[in-house]
Structures are given as structure tokens and as C-alpha cells.
Design an enzyme around this catalytic site. Structure first.
Site, PDB file in Angstrom:
ATOM      1  N   GLU A   1      -8.254   4.826  11.921  1.00 52.70           N
ATOM      2  CA  GLU A   1      -7.249   4.741  12.973  1.00 52.70           C
ATOM      3  C   GLU A   1      -7.169   6.102  13.646  1.00 52.70           C
ATOM      4  O   GLU A   1      -7.569   7.116  13.082  1.00 52.70           O
ATOM      5  CB  GLU A   1      -5.890   4.342  12.392  1.00 52.70           C
ATOM      6  CG  GLU A   1      -5.395   5.255  11.266  1.00 52.70           C
ATOM      7  CD  GLU A   1      -4.134   4.754  10.608  1.00 52.70           C
ATOM      8  OE1 GLU A   1      -3.096   4.732  11.307  1.00 52.70           O
ATOM      9  OE2 GLU A   1      -4.179   4.395   9.415  1.00 52.70           O
TER      10      GLU A   1
ATOM     11  N   ASP B   1       0.866  -1.185   0.000  1.00 47.86           N
ATOM     12  CA  ASP B   1       0.000   0.000   0.000  1.00 47.86           C
ATOM     13  C   ASP B   1       0.898   1.228   0.000  1.00 47.86           C
ATOM     14  O   ASP B   1       1.950   1.242   0.651  1.00 47.86           O
ATOM     15  CB  ASP B   1      -0.990  -0.002   1.161  1.00 47.86           C
ATOM     16  CG  ASP B   1      -0.349  -0.005   2.526  1.00 47.86           C
ATOM     17  OD1 ASP B   1      -0.239   1.076   3.145  1.00 47.86           O
ATOM     18  OD2 ASP B   1       0.042  -1.097   2.989  1.00 47.86           O
TER      19      ASP B   1
END
Length: 248
Positions: free
Chosen positions: A134, A47
Site C-alpha cells: 500500500e 490483524d
């Protein structure tokens, strides 16, 4: 780092890999996860975001990277400046790719979903979108931490809007602290879990996952410096079946 030192560091990092680790990719800070570590999974991907600068996607594809999740947006008004380039070149070189959105707890979920949709094309094959949830203690503008019920409510709104647009339920990416504090695992979605020191079954006991992000310091040809590397939970055959069902 000067080129010669970088090359030496690269070689040393490769030799520092724990026994049984994948021979395709190195790590600047390797961890021995034991027999159930990432080397036991055959399908690896990355990623990326603007921090990786200009990626050589041809080299990435040739290295054996099986998939890539690419940062597209954050909050309600930020677009990753490398997104368009990464999105186009990953596809051009045959790397299955999906886009992710970094969630911002000071903007309504409806606004964030619309911003993602505005910036991520629906045409062309793509992996399911990803909602990255997050805590962000380093944000200069928003460090609020809503209670778990509110986090889950906002996540459901974002997921539903994006699913209606793309025809795919987004995957949720999350971290150990966020998972433990918010109950995000109760939300209906497939999960991509971060765990860079222990295996997911130790950090998220009993919770199913599709992708595991096992390092943020990986070495992949075509990518400058350290990069996040992930595994797919399953065999190469299972990966091909998952792709047929999810790449739209």
C-alpha cells in the site's frame, strides 16, 4: 479514556451495530454494509501490530477469533517489537496465525524478503505469509510511488523468494487506491482486500479474494482499543478445508 467511560463506550458501540451484524464483536465506528456485509460470513479474524500493545491471547481465542495475521517486519531493517510475543502466544492459545511484511519502496525486494525470512520462524504451523502493499504517505523517509509495472516486478521478486523458503505462496494485502493505481491484482497470488465503507465486490469488481478487512475500529475482547477485523470468504467448512491446505 478513563475505565468507566471506556466501558460505556464499549456498550454503546455494541448496540450501535447495524442489523444483522455479528454478535461476537463490536465496532467503535460501525458501517451498515447491507445484506452482503461481514455479518454474512461466519469466520472472522484479526490483524495486529505493536499498536495493540500487549494482547490477551487467551481472551482473543475465547472470543471466537478464527485467525490472526501478525505484523512481523517492515522494509529491510524494522521488526515489530510485539511480533515474537504475539507469534508465540497466538499459537499457544490455538489461534491459527500468519505473519505479514509491510513493503517499503526504497529498499530492494530481495533485501526485504531476506529480512522477513530472518525474523519469521519456519518451524511450527502457520498460515501463508502476507505481503502488505500500500502507499505510505506518512513515511518520514520514503514516499516514492513507482509505476505499476515496477510495483508488480518488485512484488513478484519478494513473493518468489518467500515462497521458496516457506513452501507457501504469500497472500497479497492491498487497499483500494493502491489496487487501482498499480494493477497489483494481476500478480499471481491469493488476495486479502481492505474495504471499510463498501463490500469488496463494489470496490474491486470481479476480483477474487480470500480475506476482507472490513474495519479498523473493531472491538475484540483481549485487545485494547480499535483493531482490524477481517472475514474469510466462505463457510466454516470451507475455512477448515482452506486451513488444511494452507496451514504448514
Amino acid at each position: 479514556m478513563v475505565p468507566m467511560l471506556r466501558a460505556i463506550f464499549f456498550v454503546l458501540a455494541l448496540f450501535a451495530l447495524p442489523a444483522g451484524a455479528s454478535d461476537r464483536f463490536g465496532d467503535y465506528d460501525p458501517v451498515d454494509f447491507g445484506p452482503r456485509g461481514p455479518a454474512s460470513y461466519p469466520v472472522h479474524g484479526i490483524d495486529v501490530a505493536r499498536f495493540q500493545n500487549e494482547i490477551d491471547w487467551r481472551r482473543v481465542a475465547l472470543s471466537g477469533v478464527a485467525f490472526a495475521f501478525i505484523k512481523a517486519t517492515e522494509g529491510g531493517d524494522l521488526k515489530d517489537p510485539q511480533f515474537d510475543r504475539n507469534w508465540q502466544l497466538a499459537a499457544r492459545h490455538g489461534v491459527p496465525r500468519g505473519a505479514y511484511h509491510f513493503y517499503y519502496f526504497c529498499t530492494k525486494p530481495e533485501v526485504q524478503a531476506r529480512w522477513f525470512i530472518q525474523n519469521v520462524p519456519r518451524r511450527g504451523k502457520a498460515l501463508p505469509p502476507v505481503l502488505d502493499m500500500e502507499w505510505n504517505p506518512f513515511s518520514p523517509t520514503c514516499t516514492v510511488r513507482p509505476p505499476g509495472a515496477e510495483v508488480r516486478r518488485q512484488a513478484e521478486i519478494f513473493l518468489d523468494i518467500v515462497e521458496r523458503h516457506y513452501g507457501q505462496r504469500p497472500i497479497i494485502y492491498t487497499t483500494p487506491e493502491f489496487y487501482a493505481q498499480t494493477g497489483i491484482g494481476r500478480v499471481r497470488a491469493e488476495f486479502w482486500l481492505r474495504s471499510v465503507a463498501k463490500t469488496p465486490d463494489q470496490v474491486y469488481p470481479g476480483h477474487p479474494w480470500v480475506f476482507w478487512q472490513y474495519t479498523g475500529t473493531g472491538i475484540v475482547p483481549g485487545v485494547e482499543g480499535g483493531v482490524d477485523i477481517n472475514v474469510f470468504r466462505g463457510s466454516e467448512g470451507a475455512w477448515r478445508r482452506w486451513l488444511r491446505q494452507h496451514e504448514k
